[in-house]
Design an enzyme around this catalytic site. Structure first.
Site, PDB file in Angstrom:
ATOM      1  N   ARG A 223      39.532 -21.866  42.614  1.00 37.93           N
ATOM      2  CA  ARG A 223      39.069 -22.880  43.573  1.00 37.93           C
ATOM      3  C   ARG A 223      40.119 -23.956  43.803  1.00 37.93           C
ATOM      4  NH1 ARG A 223      32.793 -23.075  42.091  1.00 37.93           N
ATOM      5  NH2 ARG A 223      32.209 -21.394  43.499  1.00 37.93           N
TER       6      ARG A 223
ATOM      7  N   GLY B 226      25.881 -20.464  48.613  1.00 33.97           N
ATOM      8  CA  GLY B 226      24.693 -20.967  49.310  1.00 33.97           C
ATOM      9  C   GLY B 226      25.001 -21.401  50.734  1.00 33.97           C
TER      10      GLY B 226
END
Ligand code: ADP
Ligand code: MG
Length: 397
Positions: free
Chosen positions: A36, A377
């Protein structure tokens, strides 16, 4: 893209507040997977090249509004420094006098990382006073590169945009919006959606929205059993959400009347629960009592792969089986290979969802996929046709 991009910004000599997603796994005070962090490097390097003074903010884990050293971003500052090849300053609180002083001390191209924004309950509450304190750390310029947090209306994602002049998408965010946006607004056809994973209830909106947009839908994984059961088929001990049977039946009826191509598994790999060591493969219609379906079978793999080979746009969310166990990973791995092959032949492919991405990485063909979405999500909500607050809040170009 209609939103302002970091590429449009004049940043020289300005303090720019950049919301990143440094929600990385830590192990004994060290970053154990820096993916990330590396993904944001293009955005950070662009800001540095343009002479910005970078103030970086992120959340890490769920400290629930309290200081908890377990979730400190300090190890991330060290790792980021290594990756950028320059020192990264760190402020032990994301707001307040120390953070302000440190942001003001920055010179062009220098980087400051703020401590976890979720140490303050005001972050998730999207508290305006807190958002204003965050905004005080920059010169009216905000960049959001945290696509994975864009579905949350939190202070460092949404609230802060009220207190700055310009709010722009970072390069990672822009890439996500471009790929996902094109797939759902202007896909090359045929557009095939592949859905799987654990639960129908997690993805019902995605199924409904993609049924409107796609030309075909392939459903596997545990969620297939609610659909199969709704047709009166035997499913043994496979996972079924009994409160979703009517919904599933309704969707299948809708597909039939609209002549929408919706494919369910025709065979599967089963195990006798709770001991998963003995397995067998049967047609769905021949599912034995007491056995649990954990992967799609070879005939289903062949049918699904055939559909994929004809697609020009593919969106895939959700593994087709319990891929974490090698005995039930074949369907998911075969799908990964089919999607990769179609992509090599010219299709556009998008894979989203935490476990789906892990499965594709495991398959070894990840580099052949057009776009692997980083936002679990957030990408699901996007595919469900919902507007993401963190995207809506960005300035128009
Ligand atoms: P994603 O994170 O990609 O959105 P999900 O979280 O919805 O995917 O689903 C992934 C999980 O679903 C995996 O843990 C996998 O083991 C599980 N799963 C898939 N198929 C089955 C099945 N037939 N029975 C039980 N679990 C399954
Ligand atoms: Mg998951």
């Amino acid at each position: 893209m209609s939103k302002l991009s970091i590429r449009d910004l004049e940043m020289s000599g300005k303090r720019v507040f950049i919301r990143v997603d440094f929600n990385v796994p830590l192990d004994g005070g060290r970053v154990s997977d820096d993916t990330r962090i590396r993904e944001t490097l293009p955005t950070l390097r662009l800001a540095i090249e343009r002479g910005a003074r970078l103030v970086l903010a992120s959340h890490l884990g769920r400290p629930k509004g309290k200081v908890d050293p377990k979730y400190s971003l300090a190890p991330v500052a060290a790792k980021l420094g290594e990756l950028l090849g320059k020192p990264v300053a760190f402020a032990a609180d994301c707001v307040g006098a120390d953070a302000e002083a440190k942001s003001k001390a920055l010179r062009n191209g220098e980087v400051l990382l703020l401590e976890n924004v979720r140490y303050h309950a005001e972050e998730e509450a999207n508290d305006p006073a807190f958002a204003k304190q965050l905004a005080a750390l920059c010169d009216q310029i905000f960049v959001c590169d945290a696509f994975g947090s864009a579905h949350r209306a939190h202070a460092s994602v949404v609230g802060i945009t009220k207190f700055v002049r310009q709010s722009a998408a970072g390069l990672l965010m822009e890439k996500e919006l471009t790929h996902l946006g094109r797939a759902i607004s202007n896909p090359e056809r045929p557009f095939v959606a592949v859905l799987g994973g654990a639960k129908v209830s997690d993805k019902i909106e995605v199924v409904q929205n993609l049924m409107k947009l796609a030309d075909a839908m392939l459903i596997g994984g545990a969620m297939a059993y609610t659909f199969l059961r709704s047709q009166g088929l035997p499913v043994g001990k496979s996972l079924v959400e009994n409160d979703k049977l009517d919904l599933a039946r309704g969707l299948l009826e809708e597909a039939r009347t609209r002549k929408f191509r919706l494919l369910l598994p025709v065979d599967h790999v089963l195990a006798e629960s709770p001991d998963f060591s003995t397995t067998k493969t049967t047609d769905i219609a021949d599912t034995p009592d007491g056995w649990m379906g954990l992967d799609v079978g070879p005939r289903t793999i062949a049918q699904f792969s055939q559909e994929i080979s004809k697609a020009r746009t593919i969106v895939w969310n959700g593994p087709l089986g319990m891929f974490e166990k090698p005995a039930f990973a074949q369907g998911t791995l075969a799908m990964a290979r089919a999607v990769a092959a179609a992509t090599v032949a010219g299709a556009t492919s998008i894979v989203g969802g935490g476990d789906s991405v892990a499965a594709v990485e495991q398959s070894g063909v990840a580099s052949q996929i057009s776009h692997i979405s980083t936002g679990g999500g957030a990408s699901l909500e996007f595919l469900a046709g919902e507007k993401l607050p963190g995207v809506e809040a960005l300035s128009e170009r």
